[in-house]
Write an enzyme that holds these catalytic residues in place. Structure first.
Site, PDB file in Angstrom:
ATOM      1  N   HIS A 159      47.029  14.468  37.393  1.00 48.41           N
ATOM      2  CA  HIS A 159      47.832  13.456  36.692  1.00 48.41           C
ATOM      3  C   HIS A 159      49.174  13.224  37.386  1.00 48.41           C
ATOM      4  O   HIS A 159      49.711  14.113  38.042  1.00 48.41           O
ATOM      5  CB  HIS A 159      47.993  13.784  35.194  1.00 48.41           C
ATOM      6  CG  HIS A 159      48.927  14.895  34.863  1.00 48.41           C
ATOM      7  ND1 HIS A 159      48.841  15.612  33.692  1.00 48.41           N
ATOM      8  CD2 HIS A 159      49.990  15.427  35.517  1.00 48.41           C
ATOM      9  CE1 HIS A 159      49.799  16.514  33.641  1.00 48.41           C
ATOM     10  NE2 HIS A 159      50.513  16.426  34.738  1.00 48.41           N
TER      11      HIS A 159
ATOM     12  N   GLU B 297      46.757  10.612  32.629  1.00 49.23           N
ATOM     13  CA  GLU B 297      45.718  11.636  32.698  1.00 49.23           C
ATOM     14  C   GLU B 297      44.426  11.060  33.288  1.00 49.23           C
ATOM     15  O   GLU B 297      44.226   9.835  33.267  1.00 49.23           O
ATOM     16  CB  GLU B 297      45.417  12.154  31.278  1.00 49.23           C
ATOM     17  CG  GLU B 297      46.596  12.811  30.568  1.00 49.23           C
ATOM     18  CD  GLU B 297      46.933  14.207  31.087  1.00 49.23           C
ATOM     19  OE1 GLU B 297      46.587  14.548  32.235  1.00 49.23           O
ATOM     20  OE2 GLU B 297      47.562  14.965  30.331  1.00 49.23           O
TER      21      GLU B 297
ATOM     22  N   ASP C 289      58.248  10.112  31.800  1.00 52.81           N
ATOM     23  CA  ASP C 289      57.512  10.366  30.562  1.00 52.81           C
ATOM     24  C   ASP C 289      58.324  11.185  29.577  1.00 52.81           C
ATOM     25  O   ASP C 289      59.388  11.706  29.898  1.00 52.81           O
ATOM     26  CB  ASP C 289      56.164  11.049  30.868  1.00 52.81           C
ATOM     27  CG  ASP C 289      56.296  12.188  31.867  1.00 52.81           C
ATOM     28  OD1 ASP C 289      57.426  12.644  32.120  1.00 52.81           O
ATOM     29  OD2 ASP C 289      55.269  12.632  32.403  1.00 52.81           O
TER      30      ASP C 289
ATOM     31  N   ASN D 133      45.153  18.709  37.268  1.00 54.21           N
ATOM     32  CA  ASN D 133      44.052  17.748  37.077  1.00 54.21           C
ATOM     33  C   ASN D 133      44.309  16.422  37.777  1.00 54.21           C
ATOM     34  O   ASN D 133      43.574  15.461  37.587  1.00 54.21           O
ATOM     35  CB  ASN D 133      43.802  17.508  35.575  1.00 54.21           C
ATOM     36  CG  ASN D 133      44.979  16.823  34.884  1.00 54.21           C
ATOM     37  OD1 ASN D 133      46.000  16.560  35.517  1.00 54.21           O
ATOM     38  ND2 ASN D 133      44.832  16.544  33.612  1.00 54.21           N
TER      39      ASN D 133
HETATM   40  C1  F6R Z   1      56.613  15.507  34.280  1.00 55.31           C
HETATM   41  C2  F6R Z   1      55.431  14.871  34.823  1.00 55.31           C
HETATM   42  C3  F6R Z   1      54.206  15.645  35.149  1.00 55.31           C
HETATM   43  C4  F6R Z   1      54.497  16.850  36.049  1.00 55.31           C
HETATM   44  C5  F6R Z   1      53.218  17.624  36.364  1.00 55.31           C
HETATM   45  C6  F6R Z   1      53.502  18.850  37.189  1.00 55.31           C
HETATM   46  O1  F6R Z   1      57.630  14.547  34.027  1.00 55.31           O
HETATM   47  O2  F6R Z   1      55.446  13.688  34.978  1.00 55.31           O
HETATM   48  O3  F6R Z   1      53.277  14.805  35.770  1.00 55.31           O
HETATM   49  O4  F6R Z   1      55.086  16.404  37.229  1.00 55.31           O
HETATM   50  O5  F6R Z   1      52.600  18.013  35.177  1.00 55.31           O
HETATM   51  O6  F6R Z   1      54.227  19.756  36.439  1.00 55.31           O
HETATM   52  P1  F6R Z   1      54.894  21.035  37.116  1.00 55.31           P
HETATM   53  O7  F6R Z   1      55.907  20.516  38.080  1.00 55.31           O
HETATM   54  O8  F6R Z   1      55.551  21.780  35.977  1.00 55.31           O
HETATM   55  O9  F6R Z   1      53.797  21.784  37.786  1.00 55.31           O
END
Ligand code: F6R
Length: 256
Positions: A144, A149, A73, A142
């Protein structure tokens, strides 16, 4: 290891140990197939893994010259030169420190004026290259994965997404002010993730415990996007004790 059929869950004492294991799994894949397609994630979860990969590269234990790198992403809109862009993150945390070919680094373009085309082109690129061999995931509190999301339905293809409030709040730790946090992202959809040959999901900290539990032990639902991984045939989940808190309780109860 806690074995739940197609899902293997490893629990470690620290984030560093998770990084070592994750880097080992990827370097094994690259040794088996020099031309692997790897899909990377950003955020805090894979940083330890990337440090370890740089170490392995410096020790000449892994060669990245043949791989193709995709990313899950990117924020939208965002300039690549912005130090918070995921393009910048990948270069800073990994790509600039290993021998991956610059022409083989593919991240959704947060600068595009034509988002629809960017999304279609990104899916086409993944498909034309034969799909993802090794998918790295984190998980949002959450549930995702990527920027998929919680929603009423799973979105198959790469798409523009309005970020959830909890995601904007979580990401604000990297920005100087709330106003600067992007409200949209371009994310790979569930299809490319689910079609990847192998998935590893990394999570640490007790704030991830509930999402991990719901994702792997409750119903599969688009309201908890990571739960779709229950349908994948090769998922390895790397957790610390905090993120594994509820899962370990479940495992103990099952084996009583
Ligand atoms: C980032 C991504 C997100 C993160 C998720 C966890 O490329 O795809 O899904 O993996 O938000 O973020 P952290 O690792 O910062 O807790």
């Amino acid at each position: 290891m806690l074995d739940f059929g197609n899902i293997n869950i490893y629990v470690f004492d620290s984030a560093e140990e998770i990084g070592v294991k994750a880097a080992m799994l990827l370097s094994e894949t690259i040794k088996e197939n020099h031309k692997s397609n790897v899909c990377f994630a950003t955020g805090g979860s894979p940083v330890g893994m990337y440090k370890e990969l740089i170490k392995l590269y410096n020790e000449k234990a892994v060669d990245f010259s043949g791989i193709r790198a995709f990313n899950l992403d990117e924020y939208y809109p965002i300039q690549k030169s912005n130090s918070q862009s995921y393009d910048y993150f990948m270069k800073d945390n990994l790509f600039n420190h290993i021998n991956i070919d610059f022409n083989n680094q593919f991240i959704p373009n947060g600068e595009t004026k034509d988002v629809d085309k960017e999304c279609k082109d990104y899916d086409k690129l993944i498909e034309e290259n034969g799909g993802i061999d090794f998918q790295i995931l984190g998980i949002g509190t959450n549930g995702h994965i990527g920027f998929n999301e919680p929603s009423k339905s799973f979105k198959a293809n790469t798409h523009l997404v309005e970020l959830a409030e909890s995601t904007i709040n979580a990401n604000s730790r990297f920005f100087d002010s709330m106003e600067e946090v992007p409200k949209y992202g371009i994310t790979m959809g569930i299809k490319s993730i689910m079609m990847s040959k192998r998935i590893i999901l990394i999570a640490y900290g007790e704030n991830k415990a509930e999402a991990i539990y719901k994702a792997f032990f409750e119903d599969v639902t688009p309201e908890m996007p990571a739960s779709i991984l229950q349908f994948h045939r090769n998922v390895t989940v790397l957790l610390d004790k905090g993120a594994a808190k509820l899962v370990e309780e479940k495992f103990k109860a099952r084996n009583k």
